[in-house]
Design a protein around this motif. Sequence first.
Motif: not given
Length: 605
Positions: A577-595
């Motif tokens: 019941l979340g509003s939809g994620s903006e986080l990637p399925a795979q995580l890479q070093s140096g990525q900028t994320l928005t949680i």
Amino acid sequence: MNVGSEYLGNGKCRFTVWAPLRSQVAVHIVSPNEQIIPMQKDERGYWQATVDAAPGTLYFYQLDGETDRPDPASQHQPKDVHGPSEVVDHSSFPWSDTQWSGVPLEEMIIYELHVGTFTPDGTFEAIIPRLADLKELGVNAIELMPIAQFPGNRNWGYDGAYPYAALHGYGGPDGLKVLVDACHAAGISVILDVVYNHMGPEGNYLREYGPYFTEKYRTVWGAALNYDDSYSDEVRNFFLENAIYWLDRYHIDGLRLDAIHAIYDLGAEHFLEEMATAVDERLSQNTYKRYLIAESELNDTKIIRPKETGGFGIDAQWCDDFHHCVHTLLTGEKISYYSDFGTIKDLEKSMRQGYVYDGTYSVHRHRRHGNSPADRPGKQFVVCIQNHDQVGNRLDAERLSMLTSYDGLKVAAATLFLSPFVPMLFMGEEYGEDAPFQYFVSHTDPDLIEAVRKGRKEEFKSFDWHKEAPDPEGMEVFEQSTLNWEKCREGKHGVLRSLYQRLIQLRQDVKALANLDKHRLEVTSLDTANLLTLHRTSDHDQIFSLLNFDHDAVTFTPHVPQGNWQKILDSSDSEWLGSGSELPAQLQSGQTLTIKPLSFVVYTA
């Protein structure tokens, strides 16, 4: 020395009671055939007699030929706290758990419950049909709030007057045994909450038997139990035997020791140390370990350190600091003891070691508090985001579901199960129960009832709550506190329960989460937002998690540990019941994320 009535078989029963200052003591059989049998006194003040008395016999002890009183070590009080005690035959119960080997402490998922409000029937046996639901959820240990006989039929249990007597209204001795046997058949351990720091006021006749209390110390309940003053050896024996009694006669797997900071003992061997030794030695013939878990506000690792290093040897303790960190971050409350908490740095510290206050200054206490738990293993700390105290001792008895948003509940659950500690749920938490858990009693003494009402009002003043407190004697507060189980699979409640189930399953399947070695953990927090990063490892796998307690989205570039990171759980997904994620399925070093605000994500590698 065993105390109380011990049925020997063939219609014979041995009665033993400690009353060192009495000149006469007799067993007064009141049913089925009234008779009075004098008892003989030994040099330690124990009175004893072996008489014809079958199971079901009702009796008092007659003191100095004048006063009839129930047995202090009564094993059943079928006519409430002022009535006669009953002889119980413990050898006759048909146990089926001979192959039971217990659940190791480090693997426990504990579920705290109150027998009277867990089901509409409010009995031991009424719990049994719900064990399958708890097992499906992933729970493998239940913790029963105190069940020792208290006055009436409504009480949290901390007013118990007969520490050996399973409450008649809950089903008495056989009802408790049926429940424990069923739990073991389902693979669920049973922990019993016991109270060795005070006795309930109504039906408590200990003072008429001997010096069970001392004026050397005062507790919030009055004079302290006598663990180190004159005659204390036999008082200690009374409660040590009680611990063995529950573990042995009822096959209980562990004891939760209530408020041990109110057990005063300055002797060379502390009562708790003696208890830990007695449990280990006297139950050593069993094939699995029984556990002692302390509730303590001292933040003192001496309680859980091994006896060989000067500790008491208690297996684990509740860690309130963890709860306070999560609660204040989600609710913003800064009153009473919550004034010591409220920052993400507090939670970072608690996640890393357990206590936040480890010798540091406490604003609430106006002094330094605690010592360092850094070297103690994670399995020695039982943590929660709700429990009976933290809910029921609020003015309106609100659960966390009434104090934070649905997203906040999800983050709290993740914090609990991703921690390197032993997690404990409070009944109904898993589906977001919104009924309050009120404080309730059913005393019969009008003066005592009024004293309880006054005491609750005084307690709430420290929280700056000035509204009229609910009447703890009223039937309404009890009925309001019964769980609404029909909600547990409906709508958002069902989704939250599924999330709890998923988190527990991860904890059991992912070795890095099952491993409670705090040295295999790295935890950091942002200086600019209420966000925690958690990295836990094992020899087989690792997890990397982000927990955002902020009410705003947070954009940042985390330090990502080396590994092939795959997302396995994201509370922002529509499934939860979340509003939809903006986080990637795979995580890479140096990525900028928005949680997203009030959300969490778990990656594994």
